[in-house]
Design a protein around this motif. Structure first.
Motif, short mmCIF file in Angstrom:
data_model
loop_
_atom_site.label_atom_id
_atom_site.label_comp_id
_atom_site.label_asym_id
_atom_site.label_seq_id
_atom_site.Cartn_x
_atom_site.Cartn_y
_atom_site.Cartn_z
N PHE A 106 -38.33 -27.59 4.87
CA PHE A 106 -38.48 -27.51 3.41
C PHE A 106 -37.28 -26.77 2.82
CE2 PHE A 106 -42.42 -29.24 4.11
CZ PHE A 106 -43.47 -28.39 4.39
N ASP B 150 -48.83 -32.69 11.10
CA ASP B 150 -48.11 -32.12 9.95
C ASP B 150 -47.07 -31.07 10.36
OD1 ASP B 150 -48.17 -29.91 7.45
OD2 ASP B 150 -47.92 -32.00 6.93
N ARG B 151 -47.44 -30.17 11.24
CA ARG B 151 -46.52 -29.11 11.70
C ARG B 151 -46.16 -29.37 13.15
NH1 ARG B 151 -49.90 -23.78 9.66
NH2 ARG B 151 -49.42 -23.96 7.44
N GLN C 186 -45.63 -27.53 -3.81
CA GLN C 186 -45.92 -28.63 -2.86
C GLN C 186 -47.41 -28.61 -2.53
OE1 GLN C 186 -45.14 -29.68 1.86
NE2 GLN C 186 -44.24 -27.85 1.01
N ASP C 187 -48.03 -29.74 -2.44
CA ASP C 187 -49.42 -29.96 -1.99
C ASP C 187 -50.37 -30.42 -3.07
OD1 ASP C 187 -49.34 -27.15 0.28
OD2 ASP C 187 -49.04 -29.29 0.69
N TRP D 246 -47.99 -18.05 4.42
CA TRP D 246 -48.00 -18.78 3.12
C TRP D 246 -48.90 -18.09 2.10
CZ3 TRP D 246 -44.74 -22.87 2.43
CH2 TRP D 246 -44.22 -23.51 3.58
N LEU E 140 -56.41 -22.45 2.52
CA LEU E 140 -55.47 -23.27 1.74
C LEU E 140 -56.08 -24.65 1.61
CD1 LEU E 140 -51.99 -22.13 3.06
CD2 LEU E 140 -53.02 -21.67 0.86
N ASP F 68 -43.89 -21.28 10.89
CA ASP F 68 -44.21 -22.67 10.58
C ASP F 68 -42.94 -23.53 10.65
OD1 ASP F 68 -45.91 -24.39 7.81
OD2 ASP F 68 -44.82 -25.13 9.54
N ASN G 39 -44.12 -24.15 -1.66
CA ASN G 39 -45.44 -24.80 -1.74
C ASN G 39 -46.28 -24.18 -2.85
OD1 ASN G 39 -46.61 -22.38 -0.66
ND2 ASN G 39 -48.24 -23.66 0.19
N LYS H 219 -48.30 -34.70 -1.30
CA LYS H 219 -48.43 -35.31 0.03
C LYS H 219 -49.88 -35.77 0.11
CE LYS H 219 -47.19 -31.95 2.70
NZ LYS H 219 -46.52 -30.97 3.59
N ARG I 181 -55.34 -27.75 1.05
CA ARG I 181 -54.98 -29.03 1.67
C ARG I 181 -55.62 -29.18 3.03
NH1 ARG I 181 -49.72 -30.50 4.70
NH2 ARG I 181 -51.35 -31.85 5.51
N TRP I 182 -55.75 -28.10 3.80
CA TRP I 182 -56.26 -28.23 5.17
C TRP I 182 -57.73 -28.61 5.19
CZ3 TRP I 182 -52.31 -29.13 7.86
CH2 TRP I 182 -51.11 -28.43 7.67
N ASN J 107 -42.34 -26.39 9.78
CA ASN J 107 -42.04 -27.15 8.55
C ASN J 107 -41.17 -26.36 7.59
OD1 ASN J 107 -43.60 -29.21 9.46
ND2 ASN J 107 -45.25 -28.95 7.96
C1 GAL Z 1 -47.10 -26.38 5.68
C2 GAL Z 1 -47.60 -27.64 5.07
C3 GAL Z 1 -47.53 -27.53 3.60
C4 GAL Z 1 -47.76 -26.13 3.06
C5 GAL Z 1 -48.02 -25.03 4.04
C6 GAL Z 1 -49.24 -24.22 3.71
O1 GAL Z 1 -46.93 -26.51 7.02
O2 GAL Z 1 -46.84 -28.77 5.48
O3 GAL Z 1 -48.36 -28.52 3.05
O4 GAL Z 1 -48.75 -26.11 2.08
O5 GAL Z 1 -48.07 -25.40 5.35
O6 GAL Z 1 -50.33 -24.59 4.42
#
Ligand code: GAL
Length: 367
Positions: A180, A122-123, A277-278, A219, A46, A174, A249, A298, A48-49, A176
């Protein structure tokens, strides 16, 4: 880091600086910060990471710290062993974006026994007192922005409807994902209850607590795609159309878009509202093409700056800057946190918010 360790580090640092002052700096590091950081990220699959991990590592190394960056391929046991190795290597600070926030208590007990500071990235990491700080975006706000976008685009507050909604939630492991979903569902559930929003698949959680019932493990885009394929095949057989999809996301939104395409939906005609999202590049391309309606951006560079600030303070034996001491109860303690505000990006914002800020290049998204 205990005062004992700080004094020891400080003494070692003074010694190092003293030695460096009397001889050329063999390491060529030019002095700078001392200290070692272990960065543990969930996956490279993914986008973003990759930004998160590589951005923080570069920032730390530029400041003179050593940084070990590991990716665990979304496997919780791999992440645990990578953290164990970082502990054994003698890091001063651990920065962890947990794959499964419920499984890290034992390894973090080992970290605490060695006075290693632990930053939940983040998490939130749950079920352990051995988390010192949490740096994240306002996760409830992420969902609220998605819910409010749908409310506003459909004119729900003015009584419009009924519209067919298909809601999705994030990975059940997760922490988060529940924030969400709750942020969005607090906006949308009243419209489901009064009939302005109809969920033909029946997959409408009766409350926020029921969010995991529509969760997509890991995800994964292809899991979201097959879930929507199934709903379309089972509940949209008489010509009914989906009007709006709540996707938490971008990776899920990309799978959902693939399902919609294969079902014959076309942008600009019958394509539903679709959240995300992302600001993943693939989703920005879809937003420009009218196949995703928005993403919640973000800026991971901001998160990196917050965590860098945490690390500088920890290394100096000071308290990091915190702006939330109430929201994130991890079952053992309320973890002191710093929350960053996320923001909505729609097609007209791509240039000004994402490209002009340098977050992505125009060429990344076909511009
Ligand atoms: C969440 C994160 C998001 C989302 C998801 C996939 O924890 O805050 O940005 O994309 O993971 O990695």
């Amino acid at each position: 880091m205990s005062m004992k360790k700080i004094i020891a580090v400080a003494a070692a640092t003074v010694m190092t600086i003293g030695l460096a002052a009397c001889s050329s700096d063999a390491a060529g590091t030019g002095g700078g910060s001392e200290g070692s950081v272990g960065i543990s990220m969930p996956t490279r699959s993914l986008e973003r990471w990759i930004n998160d991990g590589e951005g923080l590592k570069a920032q730390l190394e530029d400041a003179g710290y050593s940084a070990d960056l590991q990716y665990a391929d979304d496997k919780a046991d791999t992440q645990i062993s990578q953290i164990q190795n970082q502990i054994a290597s003698g890091v001063d600070v651990l920065v962890i974006a947990a794959i499964d926030g419920e499984l890290l208590a034992p390894v973090l007990a080992d970290a605490k026994a060695q006075d290693i500071a632990v930053i939940s990235y983040d998490r939130l990491i749950n079920g352990t007192p051995d988390v010192d700080y949490y740096a994240t975006f306002d996760n409830y706000k992420v969902g609220q922005l998605q819910g409010e976008f749908i409310e506003e685009q459909l004119g729900l507050a003015d009584g419009a409807g009924p519209f067919n909604l298909e809601p999705f939630a994030g990975s059940p492991d997760d922490n988060n994902a529940k924030f969400f979903f709750s942020g969005a569902w607090d906006v949308l559930l009243p419209y489901v209850e009064n009939g302005q929003l109809v969920v033909p698949s029946g997959k409408a959680p009766a409350s926020n607590d029921d969010w995991a019932s529509i969760g997509i493990l890991g995800w994964k885009s292809d899991s979201a795609q097959s879930e929507l394929d199934n709903r379309l095949g089972s509940f949209y057989t008489g010509g009914e159309k989906i009007d709006v999809v709540l996707s938490p996301n971008d990776s899920l939104a990309q799978g959902i878009a693939a399902s919609l395409r294969s079902a014959g939906y076309t942008a600009g005609t019958d394509w539903p509202l679709l959240t995300g999202q992302d600001a993943d590049k693939a989703s920005v391309v879809n937003i420009l093409a009218g196949e995703q309606s928005m993403t919640v951006w973000k800026d991971t560079r901001e998160l990196g700056n917050v965590v860098f600030g945490f690390i500088e303070a920890i290394m100096a034996g000071e308290e990091p800057e915190i702006n939330d001491t109430e929201t994130y109860d991890n079952g053992e303690k309320v973890v002191p946190a710093f929350l960053i505000a996320p923001e909505v990006v729609v097609k007209d914002d791509v240039q000004s918010k994402l490209i002009d800020s340098g977050f992505i290049q125009a060429s990344d998204v076909g511009l």
